[in-house]
Design an enzyme around this catalytic site. Structure first.
Site, PDB file in Angstrom:
ATOM      1  N   LYS A 110       0.904  -7.736   9.960  1.00  0.00           N
ATOM      2  CA  LYS A 110       2.003  -7.309  10.575  1.00  0.00           C
ATOM      3  C   LYS A 110       2.413  -8.653  11.045  1.00  0.00           C
ATOM      4  O   LYS A 110       2.187  -8.980  12.460  1.00  0.00           O
ATOM      5  CB  LYS A 110       1.569  -6.469  11.571  1.00  0.00           C
ATOM      6  CG  LYS A 110       2.702  -5.797  12.518  1.00  0.00           C
ATOM      7  CD  LYS A 110       2.408  -4.612  13.299  1.00  0.00           C
ATOM      8  CE  LYS A 110       3.479  -3.882  14.017  1.00  0.00           C
ATOM      9  NZ  LYS A 110       3.056  -3.015  14.902  1.00  0.00           N
ATOM     10  N   TYR A 168      -0.123  -2.000 -12.791  1.00  0.00           N
ATOM     11  CA  TYR A 168       0.101  -2.474 -11.628  1.00  0.00           C
ATOM     12  C   TYR A 168       1.518  -1.885 -10.951  1.00  0.00           C
ATOM     13  O   TYR A 168       1.657  -1.883  -9.804  1.00  0.00           O
ATOM     14  CB  TYR A 168       0.314  -3.854 -11.753  1.00  0.00           C
ATOM     15  CG  TYR A 168      -0.722  -4.649 -12.709  1.00  0.00           C
ATOM     16  CD1 TYR A 168      -1.991  -4.427 -12.651  1.00  0.00           C
ATOM     17  CD2 TYR A 168      -0.374  -5.963 -13.323  1.00  0.00           C
ATOM     18  CE1 TYR A 168      -3.060  -4.913 -13.286  1.00  0.00           C
ATOM     19  CE2 TYR A 168      -1.294  -6.727 -13.884  1.00  0.00           C
ATOM     20  CZ  TYR A 168      -2.673  -6.232 -14.160  1.00  0.00           C
ATOM     21  OH  TYR A 168      -3.548  -6.792 -14.900  1.00  0.00           O
ATOM     22  N   GLU A 197       9.906  -0.532  17.185  1.00  0.00           N
ATOM     23  CA  GLU A 197       9.342  -0.813  16.085  1.00  0.00           C
ATOM     24  C   GLU A 197       9.312   0.707  15.112  1.00  0.00           C
ATOM     25  O   GLU A 197       9.769   0.566  14.080  1.00  0.00           O
ATOM     26  CB  GLU A 197       7.693  -0.721  16.173  1.00  0.00           C
ATOM     27  CG  GLU A 197       7.077  -1.786  16.885  1.00  0.00           C
ATOM     28  CD  GLU A 197       5.782  -2.047  17.053  1.00  0.00           C
ATOM     29  OE1 GLU A 197       5.054  -2.925  16.353  1.00  0.00           O
ATOM     30  OE2 GLU A 197       5.343  -1.358  17.892  1.00  0.00           O
ATOM     31  N   GLU A 203      -3.857   1.169  10.856  1.00  0.00           N
ATOM     32  CA  GLU A 203      -4.989   1.824  10.337  1.00  0.00           C
ATOM     33  C   GLU A 203      -4.894   3.168   9.580  1.00  0.00           C
ATOM     34  O   GLU A 203      -5.460   3.257   8.631  1.00  0.00           O
ATOM     35  CB  GLU A 203      -6.078   1.988  11.471  1.00  0.00           C
ATOM     36  CG  GLU A 203      -7.016   0.924  11.981  1.00  0.00           C
ATOM     37  CD  GLU A 203      -6.015   0.266  13.176  1.00  0.00           C
ATOM     38  OE1 GLU A 203      -6.685  -0.580  13.757  1.00  0.00           O
ATOM     39  OE2 GLU A 203      -4.914   0.627  13.268  1.00  0.00           O
TER      40      GLU A 203
END
Length: 122
Positions: A100, A54, A22, A74
């Protein structure tokens, strides 16, 4: 009064995760943002200077999300929340959802992720 600006489906390639592959290869994450603010002034003035851009929020989110390789979603979401609240004084609170879609879980699932809400005054 609290109004909401939302940005959904922001797709970012990053290298967050616990597994070695990852952090080496990375993967796609999808971020949804809800920005809580007072939109009464720009709803009357029609001036960008009275609201939150934005485009600037997307740039700030992308930079904060990709700055470091975090093990946990987190922590990555926390970095985004900190950056948004630091850079946009008009925003009172932010809700961040990080999806994810290719999490290394031995199961068939539609979605996995976290939802985090942070405010200027907890």
């Amino acid at each position: 009064m609290t109004d909401t600006i939302f940005i959904t489906g922001l797709s970012i390639h990053a290298r967050h995760g616990v597994m070695d592959h990852e952090t080496e290869v990375g993967q796609r994450f999808v971020i949804d943002l809800e920005l809580y603010t007072d939109l009464s002034e720009p709803s009357r003035s029609d001036r960008l200077a009275d609201t939150v851009s934005y485009a600037d929020v997307v740039a700030t989110t992308t930079a904060a999300f990709k700055t470091a390789n975090y093990k946990l979603l987190e922590r990555a979401a926390g970095a985004v929340a900190d950056a948004i609240l630091s850079n946009f004084p008009r925003i009172r609170a932010v809700k961040i959802t990080v999806h994810k879609p290719h999490a290394p879980i031995a199961a068939i699932f539609d979605d996995v992720g976290i939802m985090l809400t942070r405010s200027r005054h907890p």
